[in-house]
Scaffold this active site. Structure first.
Site, PDB file in Angstrom:
ATOM      1  N   HIS A  21       2.318   4.209   6.162  1.00  0.00           N
ATOM      2  CA  HIS A  21       2.351   3.017   5.313  1.00  0.00           C
ATOM      3  C   HIS A  21       3.740   2.377   5.367  1.00  0.00           C
ATOM      4  CE1 HIS A  21      -0.887   5.327   2.946  1.00  0.00           C
ATOM      5  NE2 HIS A  21      -1.505   4.348   3.587  1.00  0.00           N
ATOM      6  N   LYS A  45     -12.985   6.622  -8.520  1.00  0.00           N
ATOM      7  CA  LYS A  45     -12.357   7.519  -7.554  1.00  0.00           C
ATOM      8  C   LYS A  45     -11.557   8.605  -8.266  1.00  0.00           C
ATOM      9  CE  LYS A  45     -10.958   5.818  -3.392  1.00  0.00           C
ATOM     10  NZ  LYS A  45     -10.072   5.070  -2.489  1.00  0.00           N
ATOM     11  N   ARG A  94      -5.799   1.851  12.482  1.00  0.00           N
ATOM     12  CA  ARG A  94      -5.454   3.009  13.301  1.00  0.00           C
ATOM     13  C   ARG A  94      -6.451   3.214  14.429  1.00  0.00           C
ATOM     14  NH1 ARG A  94      -5.647   7.108   8.482  1.00  0.00           N
ATOM     15  NH2 ARG A  94      -7.455   5.775   8.271  1.00  0.00           N
ATOM     16  N   SER A 132      -3.423   9.355   4.436  1.00  0.00           N
ATOM     17  CA  SER A 132      -3.244   9.951   3.113  1.00  0.00           C
ATOM     18  C   SER A 132      -4.091  11.201   2.973  1.00  0.00           C
ATOM     19  CB  SER A 132      -3.611   8.938   2.026  1.00  0.00           C
ATOM     20  OG  SER A 132      -2.670   7.898   1.988  1.00  0.00           O
TER      21      SER A 132
END
Length: 150
Positions: A21, A45, A94, A132
């Site tokens: 990040h 979440k 990515r 992450s």
């Protein structure tokens, strides 16, 4: 005549904020006058870190750079953009799976706020495997190894 600032909002859960990040934000600073890291909070979440912890971790990466601001938000990303004066949403890619997901999200954001443009940057080759999820696993593994020292 004053020129308006080019502000990009970089939204995410950032659970936790990673060197991947950080690399993306540093590259974005060559394109934008300011980058706002927007740490999302979704009640559906389950996070490893609280919103405040995630904000503080991101702030540590950019403690000496006034061009980077870190905020928490819990509403729509486009609403956060409007509050922060951001005309751009910054996203990182990515791999192909990221692309497919980000295209859907960008389409929704464009429908909600056609004045806000989504800009994607490809991850640096050496950062393509940073996530992450993997960072959380590493942290959990490291903590469990420290608890079970023989």
């Amino acid at each position: 005549m004053s020129q308006s600032l080019r502000i990009a909002l970089f939204p995410g859960s950032f659970d936790p904020f990673t060197v991947g990040h950080e690399a993306l934000v540093r590259r974005a600073l060559a394109l934008f006058d300011r980058v706002v890291i927007a740490v999302g909070q979704n009640s559906d979440k389950h996070y490893m870190f609280s919103a405040q912890e995630r904000v503080e971790r991101a702030r540590l990466f950019f403690a000496n750079d006034e061009r980077v601001q870190v905020v928490a938000y819990s509403d729509m990303t486009v609403d956060c953009c409007r509050r922060m004066g951001a005309s751009f949403i910054l996203r990182g890619l990515r791999n192909a799976a990221d692309l497919e997901y980000e295209m859907k999200v960008a389409a929704v954001n464009r429908a909600l706020a056609p004045e806000i443009e989504t800009v994607t940057l490809l991850a640096d080759v050496d950062m393509a495997d940073v996530s992450s999820t993997l960072e959380r696993e590493r942290m959990l593994h490291s903590a469990s190894n420290n608890d079970n020292i023989c």
